[in-house]
Design a protein around this motif. Structure first.
Motif, short mmCIF file in Angstrom:
data_model
loop_
_atom_site.label_atom_id
_atom_site.label_comp_id
_atom_site.label_asym_id
_atom_site.label_seq_id
_atom_site.Cartn_x
_atom_site.Cartn_y
_atom_site.Cartn_z
N ASP A 37 119.12 105.84 114.95
CA ASP A 37 120.18 105.79 115.97
C ASP A 37 120.03 104.59 116.91
OD1 ASP A 37 121.41 108.13 114.99
OD2 ASP A 37 119.93 109.34 116.08
N GLY A 38 119.40 103.55 116.42
CA GLY A 38 119.28 102.31 117.22
C GLY A 38 118.21 102.37 118.30
N GLU A 39 117.34 103.39 118.26
CA GLU A 39 116.33 103.53 119.31
C GLU A 39 114.97 102.98 118.84
OE1 GLU A 39 117.18 104.53 122.22
OE2 GLU A 39 119.14 105.38 121.73
N VAL A 40 114.16 102.54 119.82
CA VAL A 40 112.78 102.12 119.51
C VAL A 40 111.98 103.41 119.35
CG1 VAL A 40 110.73 100.97 120.42
CG2 VAL A 40 113.00 100.01 120.87
N THR A 41 111.43 103.64 118.17
CA THR A 41 110.67 104.88 117.94
C THR A 41 109.17 104.61 118.03
OG1 THR A 41 110.63 104.44 115.58
CG2 THR A 41 112.45 105.82 116.38
N GLU A 42 108.40 105.68 118.18
CA GLU A 42 106.94 105.56 118.21
C GLU A 42 106.45 104.96 116.89
OE1 GLU A 42 105.24 105.93 120.88
OE2 GLU A 42 103.23 105.76 120.02
N LYS A 43 107.15 105.33 115.79
CA LYS A 43 106.77 104.82 114.47
C LYS A 43 106.90 103.28 114.42
CE LYS A 43 107.87 106.16 109.70
NZ LYS A 43 108.75 106.98 108.85
N LEU A 44 107.99 102.78 115.02
CA LEU A 44 108.21 101.32 115.05
C LEU A 44 107.12 100.63 115.89
CD1 LEU A 44 110.22 98.99 114.23
CD2 LEU A 44 111.27 99.30 116.46
N ILE A 45 106.80 101.25 117.03
CA ILE A 45 105.76 100.68 117.91
C ILE A 45 104.42 100.68 117.17
CG2 ILE A 45 104.48 101.00 120.07
CD1 ILE A 45 107.06 102.17 121.29
N ASN A 46 104.08 101.82 116.55
CA ASN A 46 102.79 101.90 115.83
C ASN A 46 102.71 100.87 114.72
OD1 ASN A 46 101.94 104.01 117.40
ND2 ASN A 46 102.61 105.60 115.96
N HIS A 47 103.84 100.69 114.02
CA HIS A 47 103.87 99.74 112.91
C HIS A 47 103.46 98.35 113.39
CE1 HIS A 47 105.36 98.17 109.05
NE2 HIS A 47 105.86 97.16 109.74
N HIS A 48 104.04 97.91 114.51
CA HIS A 48 103.74 96.55 114.99
C HIS A 48 102.38 96.49 115.69
CE1 HIS A 48 107.22 94.52 113.48
NE2 HIS A 48 107.90 95.62 113.76
N GLU A 49 101.98 97.59 116.30
CA GLU A 49 100.63 97.63 116.88
C GLU A 49 99.59 97.45 115.77
OE1 GLU A 49 99.48 101.40 118.64
OE2 GLU A 49 98.29 100.33 120.13
N ASP A 50 99.81 98.11 114.63
CA ASP A 50 98.88 97.98 113.50
C ASP A 50 98.85 96.55 112.98
OD1 ASP A 50 98.22 100.61 113.61
OD2 ASP A 50 99.50 101.25 111.94
#
Ligand SMILES: Cc1cc2nc3c(=O)[nH]c(=O)nc-3n(C[C@H](O)[C@H](O)[C@H](O)COP(=O)(O)O)c2cc1C
Length: 404
Positions: A37-50
């Motif tokens: 739905d166009g939102e920044v998700t925790e999954k997206l943040i974790n992906h880039h943190e990794d």
């Protein structure tokens, strides 16, 4: 020319405008499919943190639309005021782990999804999109000006959220690429016809951002060639790169391919027809893709550094860094790109497979990625979030053989 792998050079810093990056490895913009739905998700943040933890110098959030009407998918970011805070959390987590952060800004043009945007799509000229089965409207001059402002606004928002760089998507057949390519641009005004006119939109976007947003590196992804008749060829793309340099771009990323015509050209390797069919919403499309997918989608053989020749030519003709992209699997590949005039490399699939790839190259625990370009990550991306399907299957097999 020194073709020896000199791994120490790969781990030296370099600059992109006012930005200094710690090594020569950058994560390529790869749509994550993690912004439901166009939102920044925790999954997206974790992906880039990794990605940051894994040693990459700069990660790139893939595919953020500059306006609501530029979206290709429902699970795609689109820039707006209330995205600043969640994006700033993502950037902070990347910075805390030692990497810089970039975000890819795009408008899909006539590849936008009419279903997602709820209206007719926009394009350089009126065109039927075989990818969406829809006609677009030819953009008016005021719509071009409005979209230019949307790119500038999005870059300002990216800066506010703390990003170190933006990557303007001028390739793969998206809106700016649709203006560059004579295949899709049949306009008669100052934005069509000659190459000089077709370049106008993208250079206005880049110079507008450079004028309005200070201390933000601007990378531009373009096509070396579109891959079909009447498309951009290398001699055009050299001129495009030079015009972008003049407009203030800090780096060029020379890719290739046109999503509606040659979608696997920029990837090469296996066509994941089964996975792509599964993700089609309508029964008609699922059946058609299963039966005829191989006829619609052309196969391109994979080889390491498959875009090196053109990147080398572009690097010879500009004075800003050229960031090599396409088939980097090892430190040796990265060094070869540098020996051929590029300054650094962007990596897609090898980083999706293993976010620790760069650290492993640095501490010499691996020499080459085992990514076999099965491209099933493309199917995964559309079905809830990108990951390496092969790696996950292998780890499930190991669990089955060694039950806890
Ligand atoms: C899952 C996936 C998603 C991708 N999404 C994007 C994207 O959103 N924007 C883009 O410019 N390229 C995208 N690409 C293309 C990559 O940026 C890159 O050009 C391509 O994968 C070749 O690099 P590689 O050989 O290192 O994977 C994507 C590639 C993959 C595998």
């Amino acid at each position: 020319m020194n073709m020896q792998t000199n791994s120490s050079e790969l781990f030296t810093p370099f600059t992109l405008g006012s930005l200094t990056l710690k090594n020569r490895f950058l994560r390529a913009g790869c749509f994550e499919g993690m912004a439901q739905d166009g939102e920044v998700t925790e999954k997206l943040i974790n992906h880039h943190e990794d990605q940051a933890k894994g040693g990459i110098a700069m990660t790139t959030v893939g595919y953020c639309a500059v306006s609501k009407d530029g979206r290709g998918f429902g699970n795609e970011l689109y820039m707006r005021d209330d995205l600043e805070e969640p994006l700033s959390i993502l950037v902070k987590r990347v910075h805390e782990n030692g990497a810089a952060a970039s975000i890819q800004l795009v408008h899909c043009g006539y590849f936008s999804s009419p279903e997602v945007i709820g209206k007719k799509t926009l394009g350089a000229s009126k065109q039927f999109c075989t990818f969406r089965f829809s006609f677009c409207e030819e953009m008016t001059i005021s719509q071009i000006e409005e979209k230019t402002m949307d790119f500038i606004y999005s870059a300002k928002m990216a800066k506010k959220a703390g990003f170190d760089a933006v990557e303007i998507h001028g390739g793969h057949g998206y809106l700016l690429s649709q203006f560059l390519s004579p295949f899709t641009n049949r306009r008669k005004d100052q934005y069509g016809g000659s190459l000089e006119n077709r370049i106008r939109f993208i250079t206005e976007v880049v110079s507008g951002i450079k004028k309005e947003v200070k201390n933000l590196a601007v990378l531009v992804k373009i096509n070396q060639f579109d891959g079909m008749k009447k498309g951009i060829e290398l001699e055009d793309s050299i001129k495009i790169a030079q015009a972008l340099e003049k407009a203030g771009a800090d780096a060029i990323i020379p890719s290739c391919g046109f999503t509606s015509k040659t979608p696997f050209m920029m990837l090469r390797g296996n066509l994941p027809i089964k996975e792509m069919s599964r993700n089609q919403k309508s029964l008609f499309m699922r059946v058609s893709m299963t039966l005829f997918g191989r006829l619609f989608v052309q196969y391109y053989k994979y080889s390491q550094l498959f875009l090196l020749d053109g990147a080398k030519q572009i690097a010879k003709n500009v004075n800003i860094p050229v960031i090599y992209i396409g088939g980097v699997l090892s430190g040796k590949d990265a060094q070869t790109a540098i020996d051929n005039g590029c300054t650094a490399v962007q990596i897609g699939r090898a980083q999706i497979m293993d976010s620790d790839f760069v650290n492993r190259l640095k501490n010499k625990t691996i020499e080459i990625s085992t990514c076999d370009h099965c491209n099933r990550c493309i199917g995964a991306m559309d079905a809830g979030g990108v990951y390496c399907v092969t790696k996950q299957e292998e780890s499930h097999q190991q669990e089955d053989t060694h039950p806890k």
